[in-house]
Write an enzyme that holds these catalytic residues in place. Structure first.
Site, PDB file in Angstrom:
ATOM      1  N   SER A 144       0.881  -1.316  -0.070  1.00 29.54           N
ATOM      2  CA  SER A 144      -0.052  -0.016  -0.014  1.00 29.54           C
ATOM      3  C   SER A 144       0.849   1.153   0.064  1.00 29.54           C
ATOM      4  CB  SER A 144      -0.823  -0.041   1.397  1.00 29.54           C
ATOM      5  OG  SER A 144      -1.412   1.149   1.545  1.00 29.54           O
ATOM      6  N   TYR A 157      -2.783  -1.175  10.361  1.00 28.40           N
ATOM      7  CA  TYR A 157      -2.733  -1.339   8.912  1.00 28.40           C
ATOM      8  C   TYR A 157      -1.159  -0.490   8.794  1.00 28.40           C
ATOM      9  CZ  TYR A 157      -3.864  -0.876   3.953  1.00 28.40           C
ATOM     10  OH  TYR A 157      -3.778  -1.044   2.690  1.00 28.40           O
TER      11      TYR A 157
END
Length: 253
Positions: A144, A157
């Site tokens: 990401s 995350y």
């Protein structure tokens, strides 16, 4: 560009939805034999049936946080295909979205790391047992832009995706002797069911926001390149697809 993927065997985790599903269709379009792993058995069987009309496809239900079952699923698929040429790790969770650090327990934090980081380690360890016998083995993780920058109130995350970036580099070094390339695709926000659920927004509303949004199919194209022999010199790196955000200076000129 000739990708040289026809007849290869690839395994995808998190295969039934979002980026994983897009990767499955993209690889099938190149004539790749597909092994699909996901914890949603009903959706997995349906996808197996759909793709099986085009290419040999095997689905095995498993949760990446169950080391025994997950490892067995990887072995079952690899054995069924007589080996593996590529593995793509798409399974992931966003975790405690919109929560302050004070409100995140250690158990919740560890659960996100278990899926997003430890699960990818298990995928690498188990698939490497088979990839090392391929003529052009490749392992691709879905990272990401949060591997580089921290989105607010997404502590676990952010940490998991940052760790995944370094795992990519470490595995590229450790598996180089086996000829296994390890790379990571790092997109900014993608129009997936997970993103829409987190934001409590529809696909149409998401695409009307004042920030750019990419499709799962666009991300799958990056995966195709990194999986293929066409990217043979590329190893231990990240392909960032964020519309140039990381390249921007904070200087207000």
């Amino acid at each position: 560009m000739e990708l040289g993927l026809a007849g290869k065997a690839a395994l995808i985790t998190g295969a039934v939805s979002g980026i994983g599903r897009a990767c499955a269709y993209a690889l099938a379009g190149e004539g790749v034999r597909l092994g699909l792993i996901d914890r949603d058995e009903d959706a997995g069987r349906l996808l197996e049936s759909e793709l099986g009309a085009c290419v040999p496809t095997r689905f095995v239900a498993a949760d990446v946080t169950d080391e025994v079952a997950f490892s067995a699923a990887i072995g079952e698929i690899a054995t069924g295909f007589g080996g593996l040429d590529a593995a793509v790790g798409c399974a992931g969770v966003s975790g405690q979205f919109g929560r302050d650090v004070d409100d995140v327990s250690a158990a919740e934090f560890n659960q996100v790391l278990h899926v997003n980081l430890t699960g990818q380690f298990i995928l690498a360890r188990e698939s490497a047992r088979h990839l090392r016998f391929s003529g052009s083995p490749s392992l691709v993780f879905l990272g990401s832009d949060s591997s580089f920058v921290a989105a607010p109130r997404m502590l676990a995350y952010n940490a998991s995706k940052g760790g995944l970036l370094q795992l990519t580099r470490a595995l590229a070094v450790d598996l180089a002797g086996d000829g296994i390339r390890v790379n990571c695709v790092c997109p900014s926000i993608v129009d997936t069911p997970l993103a829409r659920d987190d934001l409590m927004i529809s696909s149409e509303e998401l695409r009307r926001q004042d920030y750019p949004v990419q499709s799962p199919e666009q991300v799958a194209n990056h995966v195709l390149y990194l999986v293929s022999p066409a990217s043979y010199p590329v190893n231990g790196t990240s392909l960032v697809s964020d519309f140039g955000y990381l390249a921007r200076s904070s200087f207000p000129a």
